[in-house]
Scaffold this active site. Structure first.
Site, PDB file in Angstrom:
ATOM      1  N   GLU B  60       0.810  -1.223   0.000  1.00  0.00           N
ATOM      2  CA  GLU B  60       0.000   0.000   0.000  1.00  0.00           C
ATOM      3  C   GLU B  60       0.837   1.263   0.000  1.00  0.00           C
ATOM      4  O   GLU B  60       0.551   2.220  -0.726  1.00  0.00           O
ATOM      5  CB  GLU B  60      -0.968   0.000   1.184  1.00  0.00           C
ATOM      6  N   HIS B 127     -11.773  -5.472   8.468  1.00  0.00           N
ATOM      7  CA  HIS B 127     -12.443  -5.347   7.171  1.00  0.00           C
ATOM      8  C   HIS B 127     -13.715  -4.516   7.311  1.00  0.00           C
ATOM      9  O   HIS B 127     -14.667  -4.687   6.553  1.00  0.00           O
ATOM     10  CB  HIS B 127     -12.772  -6.725   6.598  1.00  0.00           C
TER      11      HIS B 127
HETATM   12  C1  LIG Z   1      -1.490  -5.180   3.924  1.00  0.00           C
HETATM   13  C2  LIG Z   1      -2.585  -5.938   3.253  1.00  0.00           C
HETATM   14  N1  LIG Z   1      -2.975  -5.604   1.996  1.00  0.00           N
HETATM   15  C3  LIG Z   1      -3.976  -6.263   1.374  1.00  0.00           C
HETATM   16  C4  LIG Z   1      -4.625  -7.298   1.988  1.00  0.00           C
HETATM   17  C5  LIG Z   1      -5.779  -8.030   1.273  1.00  0.00           C
HETATM   18  N2  LIG Z   1      -5.420  -9.429   1.013  1.00  0.00           N
HETATM   19  C6  LIG Z   1      -5.796 -10.419   1.849  1.00  0.00           C
HETATM   20  S1  LIG Z   1      -5.175 -11.933   1.374  1.00  0.00           S
HETATM   21  C7  LIG Z   1      -4.429 -11.246   0.009  1.00  0.00           C
HETATM   22  C8  LIG Z   1      -3.608 -12.118  -0.893  1.00  0.00           C
HETATM   23  C9  LIG Z   1      -2.520 -12.810  -0.103  1.00  0.00           C
HETATM   24  O1  LIG Z   1      -1.739 -13.620  -0.960  1.00  0.00           O
HETATM   25  P1  LIG Z   1      -0.568 -14.473  -0.355  1.00  0.00           P
HETATM   26  O2  LIG Z   1       0.291 -13.624   0.529  1.00  0.00           O
HETATM   27  O3  LIG Z   1       0.129 -15.162  -1.485  1.00  0.00           O
HETATM   28  O4  LIG Z   1      -1.269 -15.523   0.612  1.00  0.00           O
HETATM   29  P2  LIG Z   1      -2.239 -16.722   0.140  1.00  0.00           P
HETATM   30  O5  LIG Z   1      -3.646 -16.222   0.242  1.00  0.00           O
HETATM   31  O6  LIG Z   1      -1.858 -17.133  -1.257  1.00  0.00           O
HETATM   32  O7  LIG Z   1      -1.984 -17.842   1.122  1.00  0.00           O
HETATM   33  C10 LIG Z   1      -4.648  -9.859  -0.044  1.00  0.00           C
HETATM   34  C11 LIG Z   1      -4.124  -8.955  -1.108  1.00  0.00           C
HETATM   35  C12 LIG Z   1      -4.208  -7.619   3.309  1.00  0.00           C
HETATM   36  N3  LIG Z   1      -4.820  -8.604   3.992  1.00  0.00           N
HETATM   37  N4  LIG Z   1      -3.202  -6.938   3.895  1.00  0.00           N
END
Ligand SMILES: Cc1ncc(C[n+]2csc(CCOP(=O)(O)OP(=O)(O)O)c2C)c(N)n1
Ligand SMILES: Cc1ncc(C[n+]2csc(CCOP(=O)(O)OP(=O)(O)O)c2C)c(N)n1
Ligand SMILES: [Mg+2]
Ligand SMILES: [Mg+2]
Lengths: 366, 325, 325, 366
Positions: B60, B127
C-alpha cells in the site's frame, strides 16, 4: 492384498518413528476433513463471514509445524489451519470461531482462524494486515534470545505478503538480531488473483535470503516429509544460535482465495492437474502404503477416527451459545476492564457491570 | 434511465473519467482482469488495457507513493485499497509525502485513494474500518464519503478532477443495497458541499455515509410516531467540511444530533461539535449530542457488532431525548 | 534535591524502571552507545548492557511490531522514535496489531512508544509534529503527554508499568528548557488524571504539553493587565481523557478555552468541546473556543512557524474575548 | 613543473571529453566549497536548523548525477547536494534554503536541500521520512514507461534507509513494473551512529538485487569516473527498456550525521585515514594532473571561479528578504488557494487575501 514388507528403520527419513509417520497423515487428513465440514456448514449459512481453504497445501502447514516443540511459537496465516491443529488447536475451537459462537477462542471478536494461545500451546493470533506477523515474531524470538531460552519461532508469509514493507522490516530485524526464527514463504502461486510473476521479478523467493544475510532453502511443499525435514533443520539451526532461515515451500492453491472466489483467473486445467498429480495427501498415502508398508486398512481407520472427531466437534460447536451484545464492551484495556455503554443505550440491556473480566484475558499474571 | 447500484455508479464514474482523460489510470491489488475484490473495476482493464489498469504487488505504501510520483509528472492515478483498512499501511506516505507535496515543494499531487470501508457486514476488526478521522488533521488531503449512488458517481469524478489528493471512502454496505438513476451527461458533484437529505424543522441530524440511511429511517419513524420533523444533513465531504450547511441547519432547528459509524471518541463528531459551538452557539437550544460506535475495535460476531455500532433505534432514542430537552 | 531537566527526568524514570524490573528494555535507532538523537537514553546501555538497550535498523513498523511480540512473552519494551514524526511509519502496526491485541486475542501488549514531538524549534514539517489526534480514535491505546519534569518522570514510569500500550509524547521544546525537583522515592504519576496547573475563577484554559507554559504566561499577563483570574488545566493524559477534571473546571468558571499546538481542524480540542457539550452544557456562559495551529503543514522559517503556531499573545486575545462574552 | 604529455583520447574512460573531465572536477569542488561556506554561515548562526555535509562523498553525488540528462529525473537525499548542483540547482538556492529566506525555492516551508523542480531541471524535493522517495520515483518512472518517453529516474538511499519498508515496496514495485529506474545505495558506513553491521547481516547491499530480480553493481564511490561509468551503464540499460538496476557505491561519511554530531561512535583514526588516503577530490586531482595531463594551474583557476561563484551567491542570499508570516497560509491546496487566519488573529497582520498564488505553485498548467 499384498503382505506389507517390514521396512528397515533406516528407510524412515529424518529419524521419524512409524507412529509419527501416521501422525503426520492424521493431521493432514484432519485438516482436510475439518475444512470439508466447514464447507458444508458454510453452505448451510452457519459460517459467519468468508471461508478460507488450504486444499492441496496441507503438507506445508502440517509438515512445518510438526518440526516445532510445544514451547516453540508458531505464527499461522489463513492457509495454516493444519499448523494450528498440530500445535494443539482443537477442531471445536475452529468451528466455534467460524460460527461466531460466544465460547469461541476470541469470544466472537475475530473471525475464522484468527486466534491464538501464548500461555500454553504457543501460537499467536494473526491479524489481516499481511506481513505484520513477521516483526511480531521477530520480537517473540528476540525475547527467547535475550532470556537464553532454547525456544524458536516460526512465521508464515504468502508469496504475496513478501511484497509488504512489514515482511522486509521484520525479517531484516530478526536477521541482524540473530533471532531464533524460521520464516516460511508458502508459495502457492497466487496472491488472491495475482500470479507470482506480478508480485516479484525474482526467480525464486529464496533469492531474497542472501539480501538478508540468512540461509535460504527451497523445498517441495507437497511432500510432507520433505517439508518436515527442511523445517526441522532450520528449527535446529535456530535453536542452536544459528539465527534466521528463510524457507520457500512450493505448493498450489487449489481453491479460490476464499470460498466465494470462482478462480476465473486460473488457466484451464491447472487446478485439475495439481489435483490429479500432486495432491499432498495422495502422494503421502502412496509412500505410506508403499515404501513404508502401512496397511491401507490402518489409514482407513484413521480416516474414520478423524471423521468421528469432526462430527463430535461439530455437534459441540453447534450447541455452543451465541455471543451476547454487551460482552463487546469488555477487555479493551486491562484497566478499565470495560467501556461504558453510550448514553442513549441507558437501560437498553447493557449488563456490562455484571461481567467479570476473566483472569485469562491477556494479563501476565494468568 | 435505468437504476444502477452504488457500486456500478462508481465504476461508471471511473470509466467515464478514464475515457475523458488519458492521464487517468488505476492501480491496485487484483483490480485488473479480476476486477477487484468487490468488482468495482470490472471490465476496465479489458476496455482500457493493462497499462491503465495495473495489478500491483501487495504494498500500500508503495502504490500510494508511486501514484504520487506519477501525479507529479502529469498523471491522475486512482489507487484502490482492497479494503480501506489497509490504507493504514500507507499512512506515512499519505500524511507526510502526499499531503504536503504542494505546500512544501509546489508539487502537483492529484491522486485519488479509494476503497471499501465501513461495517454492518460482519467483517470484523480489519475489514470494517472507518479511518476518516485519522486523516482529518492532515492539511493537504480532502476526504469524500458519499451516501447515494448519484453522489458516488458524481463525487468520484470530482475527486479525479481535483488538483489535490482525495481520500474516497466507499461504504461496502451500500455497494449493492443502494441504487440510483444517474443524471444525463457529465454528472459531477463538487467536493465540499453537503446535501440536505431530508427537510425538517424540529431537530437536525448531521451525518454521512451508511448512517445517512439509518438517520432517514429514524426520521420517518419519529415523524410517524412522534410527529417530529427531523432534518437530515448528508455531509458528503468531510475535509473540507461544509460549515455553511451545518450552520444553516443549526439556525433552522436549534437542536443537533451528530451521527457517525466511527467510534465516538476521536470521531469527526467532535470537530463538528466544536465548529457549531464556534459558529452558532447562540442558536443552540440544547447541547449537541453524538450517536456513534462504542469505543472498542469492531468485533465480528453479529450480536457484538450490532451492539457496538449505532443503530436506527439509537438515533430514534437520542432524537427523542434532544427534542424533549 | 537538585533540579533536573525534563529530559533528565525521563532518563531517570527509564533507568529506575529498568533497574526495578528486568523485563523492561529499550529499543530504537541510535539509542545505545550514542544515547539517542536527543541523548534521552545516554548512559543506559553502559549501565544495563547491549541486551537491554538495543540499536535497531531504521524500521519503525518493524521495531514496534517486535516490541509487541516481546510484550506477549512477558517483556515490557520501550520503543524510541528518533522523532515522533516517524511513528507514522508504524501507524498500521500500532492501530491494527498493537491496539487490538488484548481485545481480539487476549494478548498482553504492555509496550511504550516514546519520542520527541512538537514544534517551536524550527524543525520544519517532519521534525515538529503532534500526531496525538491520529491515535485518539484507536481504542486500546493510551496517550500520555506531560508538561512538567516531575510528570515526565512520574508518567514514563506509570506508562512502563501500565498493562496496555502507551504512546508517550515528549515535547522537545521542553527537554532542556523545563526543570523540576523530583519527589523522593518511587515517584509514579498515574495515567488518566489531569492537573490543575493554576487555580482561577473567571475562565479556564484546558491544554497540554508545551502550550501549558504559554497558557500560564498568558494567565499571568491577564491577571496583571486585566485582573482576570484564569484557571489552567494540564490534561497530561489524552487517552483516556479526565472528564472529571474538565467538568470540574467548567462548572467552576463557566468559560473554557481549549488550547493545543496541533492543527485546529481534527485536533483534540474538538473531542474536548464535544464532551463539555455533553457533560455540562448548562454550565457554559460562553461557547467553548479553540486556540491552535493554523491548518497547514508546519513550515520551517521562523516567521512562518511563529505565524502558524499558537502564541501566548493569541491565548491572551482569545481569553479576553471569552471573558468579555 | 613537468610538461604535461598530451593523452590519447582513448585514455579517457566512458567516452568523456576533456571538458567533461574538468566539469566533474568543478562540480565536486563546488560542492565542497559551498558546504564549507555553509559551515561558516552556520557558525555565524545564519543557518536556520541543522547542517548536513557530504564531505568525502562528493564523487558519489556528482559522478552519478552526471550520467543523467536534463529530461531525466533525480531524487536526491541529504548527502546529494552535489547531485542537485549537477542537475541545475543554483548555489544561491541552496544558501537561501539554509538561511530560510523568503525567496528560497520552498519559500521557507522546508529546510536545507529539501526542494525540487519537476518542471524544468527535474529533481524531486525529498521528505525526511527515509525510503519514501523510492516508491515515488517508481511512480515517476512508471509514467515514462507508460507514455513511452525515453526518460529515466535515479533515486538514492543510504545504507540505513535500505532497512525501511518503503525502500522494499518501492524497488519491488519498480522492478516488477520494469520501470526505468536506477536505485543507488550510497553506503557510507553509518546511519547516524549505527554502523552497517547493525543495519543488515548481508555482506553487501547488492546482495539484495537478486531478491528483486534486478542487476546489482558495486563500485568505488570515491572514484568519480567509476561512479559515472557504472551509473551511465545502468541509466542506458533503463533507457533502453532494461528496467531497474541496484547500484551500491562504497564511500565514507567523514563528518557527523549533522554538524552537531561529534562522532564519538567512530573508531579513532578511521576518519583521518579516509581523509588522508581516500578523498575523492584528491584522488581525482591526481588522475587529472597525472594520467590525463591537466595543468594544475587550470584546476586552481577552477577553484577560484568556484570560490567567486559561492561568494557572489552568498552576497545574494544574505541580501534576500526574510519570510513573511501570513505567507504560511498559502498554497496548501490548489483550491482553496489560502487558509483563513484564525479568529483571534483578526486584524493581526493577516494579509492573506492580498496574496496571489503564483501560477507555478504546483499546478500542471505552469
Ligand atoms: C497489507 C494488506 N494488503 C492487502 C490485503 C488483502 N489481502 C488479503 S489476502 C491477500 C492475498 C494474499 O496472498 P498471499 O500472501 O500469497 O497468501 P495466500 O492467500 O496465497 O496464502 C490480499 C491482497 C491484506 N490482507 N493486507
Ligand atoms: C523513517 C525514518 N526513520 C528515522 C529517521 C531519522 N533519521 C534521519 S537520517 C537517519 C540515518 C540515515 O542513515 P543512512 O540511510 O545511511 O543515510 P546517511 O545519513 O548515512 O547518508 C535517521 C535514522 C528518518 N529520517 N526516517
Ligand atoms: Mg499465495
Ligand atoms: Mg549511511
Amino acid at each position: 492384498m499384498a503382505v506389507p514388507t517390514l521396512p528397515s528403520p533406516l528407510a524412515i527419513p529424518s529419524g521419524l518413528t512409524r507412529d509419527q509417520l501416521l501422525e503426520l497423515y492424521r493431521w493432514m487428513r484432519l485438516t482436510r476433513t475439518l475444512e470439508e465440514r466447514l464447507v458444508a456448514l458454510y453452505r448451510q449459512t452457519k459460517v459467519v463471514g468468508g471461508l478460507f481453504r488450504s486444499l492441496g497445501q496441507e503438507a506445508c502447514a502440517v509438515g512445518s509445524a510438526f518440526a516445532l516443540e510445544r514451547r516453540d511459537v508458531l505464527s499461522p496465516l489463513i492457509r495454516n489451519l493444519g499448523s494450528m491443529l498440530v500445535k494443539g488447536a482443537e477442531p471445536v475451537e475452529i468451528l466455534r470461531q467460524y460460527m461466531a459462537k460466544g465460547d469461541s477462542p476470541t469470544r466472537g471478536r475475530e473471525l475464522n482462524i484468527h486466534f491464538g494461545d501464548v500461555v500454553d500451546r504457543n501460537f499467536v493470533g494473526q491479524i489481516s494486515h499481511l506481513g505484520d506477523m513477521v516483526p511480531v515474531m521477530a520480537g517473540v524470538t528476540l525475547t527467547f534470545r535475550m532470556r537464553n531460552e532454547p525456544r524458536v519461532g516460526l512465521v508464515y508469509v504468502g508469496d504475496g505478503a513478501t511484497s509488504t514493507g512489514a515482511f522486509h522490516e521484520g525479517i531484516n530485524f530478526a536477521a541482524v538480531q540473530r533471532c531464533p526464527l524460521v520464516v516460511v514463504v508458502e508459495n502457492n502461486g497466487y496472491a488472491y488473483s495475482t500470479p507470482t510473476c506480478r508480485q516479484t521479478l525474482a526467480e525464486q523467493f529464496i533469492d531474497k535470503a542472501i539480501g538478508y544475510g540468512v540461509p535460504g532453502v527451497r523445498a517441495d511443499g507437497n511432500d510432507v516429509l520433505e517439508v518436515y525435514r527442511v523445517t526441522r533443520e532450520a528449527v535446529d539451526r535456530a535453536r542452536s544460535g544459528g539465527g534466521v532461515t528463510l524457507l520457500e515451500l512450493l505448493t498450489y492453491r487449489r481453491k479460490g482465495h476464499a470460498e466465494h472466489d470462482n478462480q476465473s483467473y486460473v488457466a484451464p486445467g491447472e487446478i485439475e492437474h495439481w489435483a490429479a498429480h500432486n495432491d499432498p495427501i495422495d502422494r503421502y498415502v502412496e509412500r505410506l502404503t508403499g515404501e513404508f508398508g502401512f496397511d491401507p486398512e490402518m489409514l482407513r481407520r484413521t480416516d474414520d477416527e478423524v471423521r468421528a472427531t469432526v462430527d463430535e466437534a461439530t455437534d459441540q460447536a453447534e450447541a455452543s451459545p451465541p455471543c451476547v451484545g454487551p460482552d463487546a464492551l469488555l477487555g479493551v484495556y486491562a484497566d478499565p476492564p470495560a467501556m461504558p455503554t453510550l448514553w442513549y443505550r441507558a437501560g437498553e440491556g447493557s449488563a456490562v457491570s455484571e461481567h467479570e473480566r476473566p483472569a485469562s484475558w491477556g494479563t501476565h499474571d494468568g | 434511465m435505468a437504476e444502477i447500484t452504488f457500486l456500478e455508479a462508481i465504476r461508471e464514474g471511473l470509466s467515464e473519467e478514464m475515457a475523458r482523460d488519458p492521464s487517468v489510470f488505476c492501480l491496485g491489488e487484483d483490480i485488473g482482469g479480476f476486477g477487484g475484490a468487490f468488482k468495482v473495476t470490472e471490465g476496465l482493464q479489458s476496455r482500457f488495457g493493462e497499462q491503465r489498469v495495473i495489478d500491483t504487488p501487495i504494498a500500500e505504501a508503495g502504490i500510494i507513493g508511486a501514484a504520487a510520483g506519477a501525479a507529479h509528472y502529469g498523471m491522475r492515478p486512482v489507487v484502490e485499497m482492497q479494503f480501506i483498512d489497509f490504507v493504514s499501511c500507507g499512512y506515512d506516505m499519505l500524511t507526510n509525502y502526499v499531503a504536503t507535496a504542494r505546500y512544501r515543494a509546489f508539487l502537483p499531487c492529484p491522486i485519488v485513494v479509494r476503497g471499501p470501508s465501513g461495517g454492518y457486514v460482519r467483517g470484523g476488526p480489519f475489514h470494517s474500518q472507518n479511518p476518516e478521522a485519522a486523516f482529518l488533521h492532515t492539511p493537504g488531503l480532502k476526504i469524500a464519503y458519499p451516501a447515494t449512488a448519484e453522489d458516488a458517481k458524481g463525487m468520484i469524478k470530482a475527486a479525479i478532477r481535483d488538483d489535490d489528493p482525495v481520500l474516497f471512502f466507499e461504504h461496502k454496505y451500500l455497494y449493492r443495497r443502494i441504487k440510483g438513476t444517474m443524471p444525463e451527461g457529465d454528472h459531477v458533484v463538487p467536493l465540499g458541499k453537503a446535501r440536505v437529505a431530508r427537510e425538517g424543522t424540529h431537530l437536525s441530524i448531521v451525518t454521512y455515509a451508511a448512517t445517512v440511511w439509518k438517520a432517514l429511517e429514524a426520521a420517518e419513524q419519529l415523524e410517524r410516531e412522534d410527529g417530529l420533523s427531523v432534518e437530515v444533513i448528508d455531509l458528503r465531504t468531510l475535509l473540507p467540511l461544509d460549515d455553511e450547511a451545518i450552520v444553516a441547519t443549526v439556525k433552522k432547528t436549534n437542536r443537533v444530533l451528530v451521527v457517525h459509524e466511527d467510534t465516538v471518541t476521536g470521531g469527526i463528531a467532535g470537530e463538528i461539535t466544536a465548529r457549531i459551538n464556534e459558529l452558532c452557539f447562540e442558536w443552540l437550544d440544547a447541547p449537541v449530542r453524538r450517536v456513534a460506535a462504542h469505543d472498542v475495535p469492531l468485533p465480528y460476531a453479529p450480536p457484538l457488532e450490532d451492539f457496538v455500532l449505532p443503530q436506527t433505534s439509537d438515533i430514534v432514542r437520542a432524537s427523542r431525548w434532544l427534542a424533549a430537552y
